[in-house]
Design a protein around this motif. Sequence first.
Motif, mmCIF file in Angstrom:
data_model
loop_
_atom_site.group_PDB
_atom_site.id
_atom_site.type_symbol
_atom_site.label_atom_id
_atom_site.label_comp_id
_atom_site.label_asym_id
_atom_site.label_seq_id
_atom_site.Cartn_x
_atom_site.Cartn_y
_atom_site.Cartn_z
ATOM 1 N N ARG A 182 0.842 -1.205 0.000
ATOM 2 C CA ARG A 182 0.000 0.000 0.000
ATOM 3 C C ARG A 182 0.877 1.254 0.000
ATOM 4 N N ASN A 183 1.916 1.268 0.845
ATOM 5 C CA ASN A 183 2.802 2.430 0.911
ATOM 6 C C ASN A 183 3.533 2.650 -0.411
ATOM 7 N N MET A 184 3.961 1.559 -1.057
ATOM 8 C CA MET A 184 4.639 1.701 -2.347
ATOM 9 C C MET A 184 3.689 2.263 -3.403
ATOM 10 N N ILE A 185 2.471 1.762 -3.421
ATOM 11 C CA ILE A 185 1.488 2.236 -4.395
ATOM 12 C C ILE A 185 1.150 3.699 -4.137
ATOM 13 N N GLN A 186 0.975 4.053 -2.878
ATOM 14 C CA GLN A 186 0.691 5.456 -2.561
ATOM 15 C C GLN A 186 1.843 6.343 -3.033
ATOM 16 N N PHE A 187 3.070 5.878 -2.838
ATOM 17 C CA PHE A 187 4.223 6.649 -3.284
ATOM 18 C C PHE A 187 4.251 6.762 -4.809
ATOM 19 N N MET A 188 3.939 5.651 -5.493
ATOM 20 C CA MET A 188 3.928 5.680 -6.961
ATOM 21 C C MET A 188 2.875 6.669 -7.467
ATOM 22 N N ASP A 189 1.772 6.800 -6.724
ATOM 23 C CA ASP A 189 0.707 7.730 -7.102
ATOM 24 C C ASP A 189 1.035 9.170 -6.700
ATOM 25 N N ASP A 190 1.804 9.323 -5.613
ATOM 26 C CA ASP A 190 2.138 10.655 -5.106
ATOM 27 C C ASP A 190 3.523 10.599 -4.472
ATOM 28 N N SER A 191 4.524 11.055 -5.216
ATOM 29 C CA SER A 191 5.907 10.916 -4.753
ATOM 30 C C SER A 191 6.229 11.734 -3.512
ATOM 31 N N SER A 192 5.329 12.596 -3.079
ATOM 32 C CA SER A 192 5.569 13.333 -1.834
ATOM 33 C C SER A 192 5.360 12.442 -0.615
ATOM 34 N N LEU A 193 4.860 11.228 -0.830
ATOM 35 C CA LEU A 193 4.579 10.314 0.288
ATOM 36 C C LEU A 193 5.743 9.376 0.586
ATOM 37 N N GLY A 194 6.924 9.683 0.073
ATOM 38 C CA GLY A 194 8.101 8.872 0.359
ATOM 39 C C GLY A 194 8.517 9.020 1.815
ATOM 40 N N SER A 195 9.210 7.996 2.330
ATOM 41 C CA SER A 195 9.666 8.046 3.721
ATOM 42 C C SER A 195 10.916 7.180 3.868
ATOM 43 N N GLU A 196 11.630 7.388 4.946
ATOM 44 C CA GLU A 196 12.795 6.546 5.253
ATOM 45 C C GLU A 196 12.365 5.093 5.415
ATOM 46 N N TRP A 197 11.231 4.888 6.061
ATOM 47 C CA TRP A 197 10.710 3.534 6.266
ATOM 48 C C TRP A 197 10.528 2.836 4.920
ATOM 49 N N LEU A 198 9.915 3.530 3.975
ATOM 50 C CA LEU A 198 9.668 2.940 2.667
ATOM 51 C C LEU A 198 10.983 2.661 1.949
ATOM 52 N N LEU A 199 11.925 3.592 2.014
ATOM 53 C CA LEU A 199 13.221 3.397 1.377
ATOM 54 C C LEU A 199 13.924 2.165 1.936
ATOM 55 N N LYS A 200 13.930 2.015 3.253
ATOM 56 C CA LYS A 200 14.579 0.849 3.876
ATOM 57 C C LYS A 200 13.902 -0.444 3.438
#
Length: 125
Positions: free
Chosen positions: A64-82
């Motif tokens: 879900r977090n990856m999809i949200q980021f793909m839809d809106d790149s402002s939703l990136g986070s350190e957690w997602l990157l890790k």
Amino acid sequence: MRIGELSQLTGCPIGSIRFYEEKGLLKNIQRNLGGQRAYAEKDVKRLQFIMLCRTNGMPLQCIRNMIQFMDDSSLGSEWLLKNVESYIAAVHQKHEDLNRLENYLQTIRQKLIDNRSLEDVETAK
């Protein structure tokens, strides 16, 4: 395309497609005049991504977090990157494992071919 066609095309059961919709992983699905879902190519690609992630053990929240980021790149986070980095490492490991398996299978196949050739020579005598 209708849900049955999407299911056939992707191999994803209809119940799972509805579940992913309910969880917000597949969203903004168009409906035709009769109220039936009408999936587009973007939905096929997203569902294939979801299925690959699920098949490889990713939890729904991470997907879900990856999809949200793909839809809106402002939703990136350190957690997602890790997490993405962790999954990339896991994919590399699977590639190595599959390459090793392929090598074993190639060896077995070659031995089988060699044995068959020997049998052909012996029966020709």
